[in-house]
Design a protein around this motif. Structure first.
Motif, mmCIF file in Angstrom:
data_model
loop_
_atom_site.group_PDB
_atom_site.id
_atom_site.type_symbol
_atom_site.label_atom_id
_atom_site.label_comp_id
_atom_site.label_asym_id
_atom_site.label_seq_id
_atom_site.Cartn_x
_atom_site.Cartn_y
_atom_site.Cartn_z
ATOM 1 N N ASP A 29 -1.231 7.732 2.953
ATOM 2 C CA ASP A 29 -2.215 7.940 1.889
ATOM 3 C C ASP A 29 -2.170 6.870 0.805
ATOM 4 O OD1 ASP A 29 -3.039 10.284 3.161
ATOM 5 O OD2 ASP A 29 -1.552 11.491 2.082
ATOM 6 N N ALA A 30 -1.245 5.929 0.918
ATOM 7 C CA ALA A 30 -1.110 4.884 -0.097
ATOM 8 C C ALA A 30 -2.181 3.823 0.119
ATOM 9 C CB ALA A 30 0.280 4.266 -0.043
ATOM 10 N N SER A 35 -0.631 4.122 -6.008
ATOM 11 C CA SER A 35 -0.060 5.087 -5.061
ATOM 12 C C SER A 35 1.227 4.547 -4.427
ATOM 13 C CB SER A 35 -1.077 5.479 -3.985
ATOM 14 O OG SER A 35 -1.535 4.355 -3.280
ATOM 15 N N VAL A 36 1.308 3.234 -4.234
ATOM 16 C CA VAL A 36 2.544 2.631 -3.717
ATOM 17 C C VAL A 36 3.652 2.771 -4.761
ATOM 18 C CG1 VAL A 36 3.648 0.478 -2.981
ATOM 19 C CG2 VAL A 36 1.356 1.048 -2.157
ATOM 20 N N GLU A 37 3.318 2.592 -6.020
ATOM 21 C CA GLU A 37 4.305 2.747 -7.095
ATOM 22 C C GLU A 37 4.803 4.197 -7.162
ATOM 23 O OE1 GLU A 37 6.849 1.933 -10.317
ATOM 24 O OE2 GLU A 37 6.050 0.748 -8.691
ATOM 25 N N LYS A 38 3.914 5.157 -6.965
ATOM 26 C CA LYS A 38 4.328 6.565 -6.944
ATOM 27 C C LYS A 38 5.305 6.824 -5.789
ATOM 28 C CE LYS A 38 0.302 8.639 -9.119
ATOM 29 N NZ LYS A 38 -0.857 9.532 -8.952
ATOM 30 N N GLU A 80 12.424 0.181 1.195
ATOM 31 C CA GLU A 80 12.039 -0.993 0.400
ATOM 32 C C GLU A 80 11.167 -1.943 1.212
ATOM 33 O OE1 GLU A 80 15.908 -1.324 -2.576
ATOM 34 O OE2 GLU A 80 15.947 -2.366 -0.655
ATOM 35 N N GLY A 81 11.514 -2.153 2.465
ATOM 36 C CA GLY A 81 10.730 -3.024 3.334
ATOM 37 C C GLY A 81 9.342 -2.478 3.599
ATOM 38 N N ARG A 82 9.267 -1.182 3.850
ATOM 39 C CA ARG A 82 7.955 -0.566 4.089
ATOM 40 C C ARG A 82 7.085 -0.610 2.847
ATOM 41 N NH1 ARG A 82 8.664 4.605 8.072
ATOM 42 N NH2 ARG A 82 10.166 3.689 9.516
ATOM 43 N N ASP A 85 5.700 -4.049 2.587
ATOM 44 C CA ASP A 85 4.609 -4.214 3.552
ATOM 45 C C ASP A 85 3.330 -3.556 3.040
ATOM 46 O OD1 ASP A 85 6.347 -5.579 5.208
ATOM 47 O OD2 ASP A 85 6.666 -3.886 6.579
ATOM 48 N N LEU A 86 3.471 -2.360 2.475
ATOM 49 C CA LEU A 86 2.288 -1.675 1.926
ATOM 50 C C LEU A 86 1.676 -2.472 0.791
ATOM 51 C CD1 LEU A 86 3.519 2.040 1.784
ATOM 52 C CD2 LEU A 86 1.623 1.157 3.156
ATOM 53 N N THR A 87 2.521 -2.988 -0.083
ATOM 54 C CA THR A 87 2.034 -3.780 -1.215
ATOM 55 C C THR A 87 1.329 -5.032 -0.726
ATOM 56 O OG1 THR A 87 3.818 -2.942 -2.617
ATOM 57 C CG2 THR A 87 2.729 -4.949 -3.339
#
Length: 92
Positions: A29-30, A35-38, A80-82, A85-87
């Motif tokens: 859902d990010a 949303s990534v920060e959450k 942290e890696g995921r 990647d999302l960011t």
């Protein structure tokens, strides 16, 4: 959580697996940086799920602390890696 038996050792491994699953579901859902920060705060923050595991580690017997600590650190690096990647995917 105390770790005196194999059953309790299994509980720690189960908790790690649950965190991985929870993160994967939440990551779907990010869609933006907020949303990534959450997600980062929920899993890596001071009161996040991984920090709670580290607190549980204090009650583990000395002979299990090293093993559990390594597993928790691998989990943390994976998250942290995921997140990175999302960011990166959002910034493109």
């Amino acid at each position: 959580m105390r770790f005196k038996t194999n059953k309790e050792e299994h509980a720690m491994e189960k908790k790690i697996a649950e965190i991985i699953q929870n993160f994967a579901e939440a990551a779907k859902d990010a869609s933006d940086s907020a949303s990534v920060e959450k997600l980062r705060v929920a899993f890596l923050g001071k009161k996040g799920e991984i920090a709670e595991l580290m607190k549980d580690l204090k009650s583990a017997p000395a002979e299990q602390k090293k093993e559990f600590g390594q597993k928790i650190n691998l989990l943390k690096k994976d998250v942290e890696g995921r997140l990175a990647d999302l960011t990166a995917g959002i910034e493109q």
